[in-house]
Design an enzyme around this catalytic site. Structure first.
Site, PDB file in Angstrom:
ATOM      1  N   THR A 397      32.593   1.584   7.867  1.00 28.37           N
ATOM      2  CA  THR A 397      32.357   3.022   7.663  1.00 28.37           C
ATOM      3  C   THR A 397      33.090   3.604   6.434  1.00 28.37           C
ATOM      4  OG1 THR A 397      32.087   3.180  10.060  1.00 28.37           O
ATOM      5  CG2 THR A 397      32.258   5.243   8.902  1.00 28.37           C
ATOM      6  N   GLU A 434      24.610  -1.423  14.150  1.00 31.57           N
ATOM      7  CA  GLU A 434      24.915  -0.202  14.923  1.00 31.57           C
ATOM      8  C   GLU A 434      24.581  -0.345  16.404  1.00 31.57           C
ATOM      9  OE1 GLU A 434      27.244   2.355  13.622  1.00 31.57           O
ATOM     10  OE2 GLU A 434      25.845   1.794  12.055  1.00 31.57           O
TER      11      GLU A 434
HETATM   12  N1  GLY Z   1      29.878   2.758  13.871  1.00 32.77           N
HETATM   13  C1  GLY Z   1      30.947   3.665  13.891  1.00 32.77           C
HETATM   14  C2  GLY Z   1      30.621   4.908  14.610  1.00 32.77           C
HETATM   15  O1  GLY Z   1      29.477   5.317  14.585  1.00 32.77           O
HETATM   16  O2  GLY Z   1      31.461   5.503  15.226  1.00 32.77           O
END
Ligand code: GLY
Length: 576
Positions: A397, A434
């Site tokens: 991220t 994801e």
């Molecule tokens: N993949 C990190 C989040 O969406 O929190």
């Protein structure tokens, strides 16, 4: 407004001769990971992102008269190239956009979606047990339909001013000419299990003998340049109904852990405008992202509980960190029980109800830890159905913040989930993992888990892009990467800036104390042991840990923009 031609030229120079743009741009910081930093000040516009080349791409757009949305497109296109482990065209994002002329805040959900062919048993093996995490991550099964390309197009379509193609040109040029592999990227390659599993990523991140790319190596990405050229000509369409979608559908059919995405999943994908989640906090209105992100609600719960204590008077120290950890325990208990994609599950309407949160705050004992918190009973329209979810730490991220010359602003958190996502690469970018943000177990104790996999659903996120308002004008933009830790990183930055009146860089660099309703983790470094001992004495189970936030902040005060980039990463702030 300067012509696009002029602005593209500036970028071309910037890539070839960084000093040239450094001379043009006041206050471009030299950034070295973990070097001491100071806040950057500017009068007109500012951008802070996780990589100097991305910040420079955004700066050049702003300098050419582009909007915050234009700059966001340029920043994202560059991040996908130079910080490929964290975000990109194969991932998803959440963005808060402030339109200064209209006085309107809009939030965008560009979260990835599960395939229509998925069901709640998606992460169960043949034996009916939940899959092991890394085995689930590596391979096409973990990838959802990416939202980032459509978000870039949406932001530009609604708020852009400069021509679309020119915004992508700096990243195209850099992909063709090559960029210098940073320390962070080089360090991340050997730490990503399974990154050498599939040929495309293996040949990009390793040499023929299997040695990972080294810091300082020059890396070209002609496939990424070709993809961006296609997007420059045709917009996001190739990603949803064209060749890139077909390539992704083929790429996710990996031999091990294959995915189920189809062209129909891509054709149905939408970026969704959601209601901002806002909460009053000591004369400020703190606005964030609603479901499927848990970010806005969980940060909001923490702040509402902390408002019961006089943090401004208390100041930074163990007393405040104890209260912060306890508020976080309570908020994470509710998050695990109730928060998920609200298009698929009924969530309690009262998660930010002040009377409910006052009752929750009353559970906090300033002199002793409560240990593990239970979820509360917020005001609710439907029968309570859910069982708690389990949280895992993640390290992918990226987050960036931009304010343009007209006062428009964006706070955007963007991700491919874990470092290097699913490890599946096509057309020069990595695909996200994801779908491992869903609960692997569909139920517990005979009750469904709210964040279980469902066809077309969006996995719960912790991403918490935030904009704070006072008198209906933005005064602060913040956000961070860091998986579920994001919520604590962002909440601490808000407390430091709003309650302790810290300078942005001081606030961003403050050592973290994190609690996700379990062990209290204290960030390693000077003073960590003392803090750990003091929290242990208050009854916390404590560990000392690497807490690698990547906060990027812009504060708007007295006609000035004051920005900070987290010293724990490689980001940079530039403003004029
Ligand atoms: N993949 C990190 C989040 O969406 O929190």
């Amino acid at each position: 407004m300067r012509s696009l031609r002029g602005y593209t030229l500036v970028l071309a120079l910037a890539v070839a001769m960084p000093e040239a743009i450094a001379q043009e741009a006041p206050q471009p910081e030299a950034t070295t990971k973990l070097a001491e930093r100071v806040s950057v000040r500017a009068k007109e516009f500012m951008v802070a992102s996780a990589h100097p080349l991305a910040t420079r791409a955004g700066y050049a757009v702003l300098e050419a008269g582009g909007t915050a949305a234009d700059a966001a497109v340029a920043v994202q296109a560059m991040l996908g190239l130079v910080e490929p482990q964290s975000s990109g065209l194969g991932g998803g994002a959440f963005a808060l956009y402030w339109d200064a002329a209209l006085g309107e805040l809009t939030t965008y959900d560009a979260r990835e979606t599960a395939p229509l062919a998925a069901d709640e048993k998606y992460w169960l093996g043949e034996d009916g047990e939940t899959m092991e995490f890394v085995a689930a991550v590596v391979g096409g099964r973990s990838a959802g339909v990416p939202g980032t390309p459509k978000l870039m197009e949406t932001l530009h379509g609604k708020f852009g001013r400069l021509p679309w193609a020119g915004l992508l040109q700096p990243a195209i040029d850099t992909a063709e000419q090559g960029f210098t592999v940073s320390q962070r990227l080089a360090d991340a390659i050997p730490q990503a299990p399974g990154l050498n599993t599939f040929e495309t990523a293996r040949s990009y991140f390793f040499d023929a003998g299997g040695t990972p790319l080294a810091e300082g190596a020059t890396l070209e990405n002609p496939a990424y340049a070709r993809t961006l050229r296609l997007v420059a000509e045709q917009g996001a369409a190739p990603f949803y109904t064209g060749q890139i979608a077909r390539d992704i559908v083929a790429a996710v059919r990996t031999e091990t852990n294959p995915g189920l995405l189809t062209m129909e999943d891509f054709a149905r994908y939408e970026v969704i405008e959601r209601e901002p989640v806002c909460i009053d906090y000591r004369q400020n209105e703190v606005c964030g992202m609603g479901p499927p992100s848990s970010g806005g609600l969980t940060v909001g719960q923490m702040l509402a509980m902390l408002e019961a204590f006089d943090l401004p008077e208390m100041g930074e120290g163990v007393e405040a960190r104890h209260l912060f950890a306890e508020a976080s325990r309570l908020a994470f208990a509710d998050r695990g029980m109730y928060m998920a994609d609200s298009d698929f599950v009924d969530m309690p309407k009262g998660l930010l109800d002040r009377a409910y949160l006052a009752e929750r705050a009353a559970l906090i004992d300033p002199s002793a830890s409560m240990g593990k918190a239970e979820a509360g009973d917020p005001p609710w329209d439907e029968t309570k159905l859910y069982a708690p979810d389990v949280e895992r730490p993640r390290h992918g991220t990226s987050h960036f913040v931009i304010v343009d010359g007209d006062g428009n602003a964006i706070s955007m958190t963007t991700t491919i989930e874990s470092g290097f996502g699913s490890r599946v690469m096509t057309n020069g970018f990595l695909l996200n993992n994801e779908l491992t943000d869903f609960s692997f177990a569909p139920e517990a104790d005979g009750k469904p888990v709210a964040n279980r996999v469902e066809a077309g659903k969006r996995p719960r996120s912790s991403m918490a892009p935030t904009i704070v308002f006072r008198d209906d004008r933005p005064v602060l933009l913040t956000g961070s990467p860091g998986g579920a830790n994001i919520i604590n990183y962002v909440a601490l930055s808000l407390v430091a800036l709003l309650d302790w009146n810290m300078d942005p860089q001081e606030a961003v660099d403050l050592p973290h104390v994190v609690n996700l309703n379990g062990t209290t983790r204290v960030e390693e470094g000077d003073g960590a042991q003392q803090t750990a001992d003091a929290l242990t004495a208050l009854g916390h189970e404590v560990s000392i840990a690497n807490l690698n936030s990547g906060l990027h902040v812009i504060k708007l005060e007295g006609g000035e923009l004051i920005g900070a980039a987290d010293k724990r990463r490689e980001g940079q702030v530039m403003g004029r």
